[in-house]
Design a protein around this motif. Structure first.
Motif, mmCIF file in Angstrom:
data_model
loop_
_atom_site.group_PDB
_atom_site.id
_atom_site.type_symbol
_atom_site.label_atom_id
_atom_site.label_comp_id
_atom_site.label_asym_id
_atom_site.label_seq_id
_atom_site.Cartn_x
_atom_site.Cartn_y
_atom_site.Cartn_z
ATOM 1 N N ASN A 43 0.796 -1.232 0.000
ATOM 2 C CA ASN A 43 0.000 0.000 0.000
ATOM 3 C C ASN A 43 0.824 1.276 0.000
ATOM 4 O OD1 ASN A 43 0.969 0.065 2.646
ATOM 5 N ND2 ASN A 43 -0.917 -0.781 3.504
ATOM 6 N N SER A 44 2.141 1.183 -0.171
ATOM 7 C CA SER A 44 2.968 2.389 -0.089
ATOM 8 C C SER A 44 3.692 2.707 -1.388
ATOM 9 C CB SER A 44 4.001 2.235 1.040
ATOM 10 O OG SER A 44 3.353 2.114 2.292
ATOM 11 N N GLY A 45 3.382 2.016 -2.461
ATOM 12 C CA GLY A 45 4.081 2.277 -3.702
ATOM 13 C C GLY A 45 5.520 1.801 -3.639
ATOM 14 N N LYS A 46 6.423 2.534 -4.279
ATOM 15 C CA LYS A 46 7.808 2.118 -4.335
ATOM 16 C C LYS A 46 8.542 2.484 -3.045
ATOM 17 C CE LYS A 46 8.223 2.206 -9.340
ATOM 18 N NZ LYS A 46 9.000 2.687 -10.518
ATOM 19 N N VAL A 78 11.690 -0.862 4.265
ATOM 20 C CA VAL A 78 12.848 -0.821 3.385
ATOM 21 C C VAL A 78 13.040 -2.190 2.747
ATOM 22 C CG1 VAL A 78 15.362 -0.568 3.309
ATOM 23 C CG2 VAL A 78 14.000 0.977 4.716
ATOM 24 N N MET A 79 13.274 -2.217 1.440
ATOM 25 C CA MET A 79 13.595 -3.459 0.753
ATOM 26 C C MET A 79 15.078 -3.751 0.911
ATOM 27 S SD MET A 79 11.355 -2.816 -2.728
ATOM 28 C CE MET A 79 11.548 -4.469 -3.347
ATOM 29 N N VAL A 80 15.431 -5.045 1.020
ATOM 30 C CA VAL A 80 16.825 -5.428 1.212
ATOM 31 C C VAL A 80 17.204 -6.466 0.164
ATOM 32 C CG1 VAL A 80 18.551 -6.336 2.788
ATOM 33 C CG2 VAL A 80 16.664 -4.968 3.691
ATOM 34 N N PRO A 139 8.844 -3.314 -6.792
ATOM 35 C CA PRO A 139 8.470 -1.929 -6.468
ATOM 36 C C PRO A 139 9.534 -1.197 -5.657
ATOM 37 C CG PRO A 139 7.339 -3.423 -4.987
ATOM 38 C CD PRO A 139 8.078 -4.283 -5.972
ATOM 39 N N ALA A 140 10.722 -1.078 -6.232
ATOM 40 C CA ALA A 140 11.825 -0.388 -5.566
ATOM 41 C C ALA A 140 11.972 1.021 -6.109
ATOM 42 C CB ALA A 140 13.131 -1.156 -5.763
ATOM 43 N N ASP A 141 12.209 1.966 -5.217
ATOM 44 C CA ASP A 141 12.456 3.352 -5.600
ATOM 45 C C ASP A 141 13.961 3.510 -5.798
ATOM 46 O OD1 ASP A 141 12.801 6.057 -5.861
ATOM 47 O OD2 ASP A 141 11.583 6.613 -4.121
ATOM 48 N N MET A 142 14.400 3.493 -7.040
ATOM 49 C CA MET A 142 15.832 3.495 -7.322
ATOM 50 C C MET A 142 16.480 4.862 -7.095
ATOM 51 S SD MET A 142 15.807 0.359 -7.838
ATOM 52 C CE MET A 142 17.474 -0.075 -8.342
ATOM 53 N N SER A 143 15.674 5.866 -6.784
ATOM 54 C CA SER A 143 16.231 7.165 -6.402
ATOM 55 C C SER A 143 16.570 7.206 -4.917
ATOM 56 C CB SER A 143 15.260 8.291 -6.736
ATOM 57 O OG SER A 143 14.119 8.249 -5.878
#
Length: 282
Positions: A43-46, A78-80, A139-143
């Motif tokens: 539910n939080s996007g990237k 946080v994605m790891v 759905p990772a935010d690469m920025s």
């Protein structure tokens, strides 16, 4: 869309711990990686992505199963990502003769010496190919990326950050190889992968890199005071001195009683993830 194979996926702290493989152009064959997606992906996007680079002899599974990162990653959102440490099964002479060169010992560089230059291209894999795949499939935010690692992977994290500070905005390391041009592990690996000209080694030595350009990030390093490799191989004091001269912010925490193991890593993993979150979630 790039094809990936799902090796397994498990629910973990409300998120998903997955193990995947894909065909890598940079490394000339199948490569494995592990990725933790916290529950917030629903539910939080990237979400921000922190990459962990493992040490000698490790695969994508050592950190994932031993470091205890998922609980805090789930709390923080946080994605790891945990890649493998080298290509495997290339069949080169000497590839499996020792623990500190060849299989499981890619040193996060792009080899220039034959035959290693055909497949041992871990720098390109970690900084370009794998992030492109993650951005495409997850759905990772690469920025909002950070990087950390242990031992050989600590060396990789420091050098990759210093060469790409705008991409990897936060950085930390556990017992990193801080000055590989000055230690046996580094000299062996660099000679084999890069050849005998030591000038070609400098772009993969954190101590040399920071002398030429400090980054704006604060570097966190935890080092076990009872680490058997501390004096001969790791040399954190050499890096810290170079940081002081260059104006690079660095915090070296010498941890009494701790060694080089994953017991040490799991003890301070929460601190490191919160260090990254302070930048990536700000």
């Amino acid at each position: 869309m790039t094809d990936i194979t799902v090796r397994s996926e498990q629910v973990c702290f409300g998120g998903t711990q997955g193990f995947y493989s894909h065909e890598s152009e940079a490394c000339g064959g199948s490569m494995n990686f592990a990725l933790y997606q916290p529950p917030q992906v629903r539910n939080s996007g990237k979400l921000p992505l922190v990459t962990f680079l493992s040490g000698l002899t490790c695969t994508d599974e050592n950190f994932t199963t031993k470091a205890g990162a998922q609980r805090v990653a789930a709390e923080l959102g946080v994605m790891v990502l945990a890649p493998d440490t080298s290509p495997r099964g290339a069949g080169y002479p000497g590839e499996d003769d020792s623990y500190d060169f060849g299989t499981g010992a890619g040193f996060y560089l792009d080899a220039t010496e034959s035959p290693w230059s055909d497949r041992y291209r871990m720098y390109s894999y970690i900084t370009r190919e794998l992030p492109a795949l993650i951005a495409e499939r997850f759905p990772a935010d690469m920025s909002r990326q950070g990087i950390m690692g242990h031992s050989m992977g600590g060396h990789g994290a420091l050098t990759i950050h210093l060469k790409n500070p705008d991409t990897y905005r936060s950085v930390s390391a556990f017992s990193p190889i801080c000055a590989p041009m000055q230690c046996p592990w580094g000299e062996k690996a660099f000679t084999g992968y890069l050849g005998g000209d030591r000038e070609t080694w400098r772009p993969y030595d954190a101590t040399e890199l920071v002398k030429s350009k400090a980054s704006g990030a604060g570097i966190l390093i935890d080092q076990g005071a009872e680490d058997d490799f501390l004096k001969e191989q790791l040399l954190p004091e050499v890096f810290v001195e170079a940081c002081k001269q260059a104006g690079q912010a660095v915090e070296l925490r010498m941890q009494p009683g701790y060694d080089h193991s994953y017991y040490f890593i799991q003890t301070f993993m929460e601190d490191h993830l919160r260090h990254h979150a302070a930048t990536l979630l700000a």
